[in-house]
Design a protein around this motif. Structure first.
Motif, mmCIF file in Angstrom:
data_model
loop_
_atom_site.group_PDB
_atom_site.id
_atom_site.type_symbol
_atom_site.label_atom_id
_atom_site.label_comp_id
_atom_site.label_asym_id
_atom_site.label_seq_id
_atom_site.Cartn_x
_atom_site.Cartn_y
_atom_site.Cartn_z
ATOM 1 N N CYS A 68 8.365 -7.674 16.005
ATOM 2 C CA CYS A 68 9.282 -8.817 15.889
ATOM 3 C C CYS A 68 8.547 -10.149 16.002
ATOM 4 C CB CYS A 68 10.356 -8.734 16.963
ATOM 5 S SG CYS A 68 11.571 -7.403 16.714
ATOM 6 N N HIS A 69 7.710 -10.287 17.035
ATOM 7 C CA HIS A 69 7.108 -11.586 17.324
ATOM 8 C C HIS A 69 5.825 -11.852 16.540
ATOM 9 C CE1 HIS A 69 9.956 -12.579 20.495
ATOM 10 N NE2 HIS A 69 9.829 -11.349 20.951
ATOM 11 N N GLY A 77 7.004 -11.246 12.733
ATOM 12 C CA GLY A 77 6.553 -9.866 12.643
ATOM 13 C C GLY A 77 7.183 -9.162 11.448
ATOM 14 N N GLU A 78 6.712 -7.967 11.140
ATOM 15 C CA GLU A 78 7.186 -7.240 9.965
ATOM 16 C C GLU A 78 8.679 -6.953 10.009
ATOM 17 O OE1 GLU A 78 4.880 -3.738 9.443
ATOM 18 O OE2 GLU A 78 2.984 -4.798 9.127
ATOM 19 N N TRP A 88 20.887 -11.586 15.385
ATOM 20 C CA TRP A 88 20.280 -12.885 15.607
ATOM 21 C C TRP A 88 20.506 -13.297 17.055
ATOM 22 C CZ3 TRP A 88 21.375 -16.586 10.903
ATOM 23 C CH2 TRP A 88 20.545 -16.192 9.847
ATOM 24 N N PRO A 89 19.778 -14.237 17.582
ATOM 25 C CA PRO A 89 18.818 -15.105 16.920
ATOM 26 C C PRO A 89 17.540 -14.380 16.517
ATOM 27 C CG PRO A 89 18.749 -15.473 19.268
ATOM 28 C CD PRO A 89 19.899 -14.542 19.027
ATOM 29 N N LYS A 90 16.827 -14.997 15.602
ATOM 30 C CA LYS A 90 15.551 -14.456 15.167
ATOM 31 C C LYS A 90 14.585 -14.403 16.348
ATOM 32 C CE LYS A 90 16.080 -14.045 10.598
ATOM 33 N NZ LYS A 90 15.836 -12.805 9.842
ATOM 34 N N PRO A 91 13.512 -13.599 16.235
ATOM 35 C CA PRO A 91 12.557 -13.511 17.343
ATOM 36 C C PRO A 91 11.984 -14.879 17.728
ATOM 37 C CG PRO A 91 12.154 -11.768 15.754
ATOM 38 C CD PRO A 91 13.183 -12.667 15.137
ATOM 39 N N SER A 127 18.208 -8.790 19.220
ATOM 40 C CA SER A 127 17.359 -7.610 19.061
ATOM 41 C C SER A 127 16.399 -7.437 20.238
ATOM 42 C CB SER A 127 16.553 -7.713 17.763
ATOM 43 O OG SER A 127 15.825 -8.925 17.730
ATOM 44 N N MET A 128 16.464 -8.326 21.217
ATOM 45 C CA MET A 128 15.594 -8.268 22.388
ATOM 46 C C MET A 128 16.216 -7.364 23.440
ATOM 47 S SD MET A 128 12.876 -9.351 24.022
ATOM 48 C CE MET A 128 12.286 -9.595 25.712
ATOM 49 N N PRO A 129 15.663 -6.151 23.640
ATOM 50 C CA PRO A 129 16.288 -5.201 24.565
ATOM 51 C C PRO A 129 15.916 -5.469 26.019
ATOM 52 C CG PRO A 129 14.333 -4.215 23.627
ATOM 53 C CD PRO A 129 14.469 -5.594 23.003
#
Length: 293
Positions: A68-69, A77-78, A88-91, A127-129
């Motif tokens: 991600c980052h 990131g890919e 969202w938000p994006k990384p 997406s940040m767990p």
């Protein structure tokens, strides 16, 4: 004729150069520069009696975070290109050195503890767990690794954490006063009069990079991004969420008023372990949504 064309071309190139200087741009940091910062004193962290080292975080970052980052910590990131709402938000672009969840005043760097807590807590509705699989040492190392990506840590110190006064007792008067604060500072414009994230400005919100962003919906039962306790919520509107439209209200409301606002916001949430008394008071008062007028 050729001389005239040459002069016109020169003028256009000069104008383009001036315009480029005026536009807000940030050069992509090179791997060479990042390698130098990896060896700087800033590439460490201190959380309690734990000292984190950036170099020790490299294999953990590559395995769990780089997708991600990105290799350069720029949020590209890919996997990042495939993250769409509701992920969202994006990384986070670590090179900017701008973070939402902080105990420090708006515009300042977070403390090592702030970053340490964010890694362990994760960011709900993104997406940040929750990275509770990391040891404390691994999290401390990752904090140091995150810091080595931004030039800000080469020249700046973290801000001084804000002082949070002791939490007062919840009373009907405080809940009612919190509703008045909610109306006065116009929280409803983004969050809606019932806290449903449907205020008149909600659909227009963007982050500092111009990407769409959503106000927090108090009624859907989700966890606030920067923590669920009363102190966490107090910090959110007294420090602001940097990089987003959510400002710091430290210059607009007093500490007592901030606690009142916390208590009122609790009445907008579904019943949970944190707001039983506030919900009961709201029912007793027959509390109605604020009026935009």
């Amino acid at each position: 004729m050729r001389i005239k064309s040459f002069l016109q071309c020169s003028l256009l190139m000069s104008a383009a150069a001036v315009l480029a200087l005026c536009l807000p741009a940030r050069a992509q940091l090179s791997t060479v520069q990042l390698q130098q910062w990896l060896n700087s004193p800033a590439a460490t962290s201190h959380i309690g009696n734990i000292t984190g080292n950036a170099k020790a975080a490299a294999p953990v970052y590559r395995r769990y975070c780089v997708g991600c980052h990105g290799d350069l910590g720029d949020g590209n990131g890919e996997v990042a290109q495939w993250l769409e709402p509701p992920m969202w938000p994006k990384p986070r672009d670590f090179q900017l050195g701008i973070f939402k969840c902080r105990s420090t005043p708006t515009g300042t760097l977070p403390t090592d503890e702030d970053l340490f807590d964010t890694i362990g807590r994760g960011l709900d509705r993104s997406s940040m767990p929750i990275w509770n699989t990391f040891t404390k040492d691994e999290r401390a190392n990752l904090v140091a690794w995150i810091k080595h990506f931004s030039p800000r840590w080469q020249t700046e110190k973290p801000g001084t954490p804000i002082q949070i006064p002791p939490e007062p007792e919840v009373t009907p008067e405080r809940v009612k006063a919190g509703q008045e604060v909610f109306a006065r500072v116009q929280c409803w414009k983004c969050h809606g009069v019932q806290g449903m994230a449907n205020g008149p400005s909600a659909s227009t919100l963007t982050d500092d990079l111009g990407r769409p962003i959503w106000a927090y919906n108090f009624t859907d039962g989700s966890r606030p991004k920067c923590g669920s306790t009363d102190r966490d919520i107090y910090k959110i509107f007294m420090t602001g969420l940097d990089g987003t439209p959510m400002p710091s209200f430290s210059d607009n409301i007093k500490p007592d008023e901030a606690w009142d606002l916390v208590f009122y916001l609790r009445t907008l949430q579904p019943h949970n372990a944190y707001n039983a008394k506030e919900k009961q008071i709201a029912n007793q008062l027959g509390l109605k949504p604020v009026s935009p007028q």
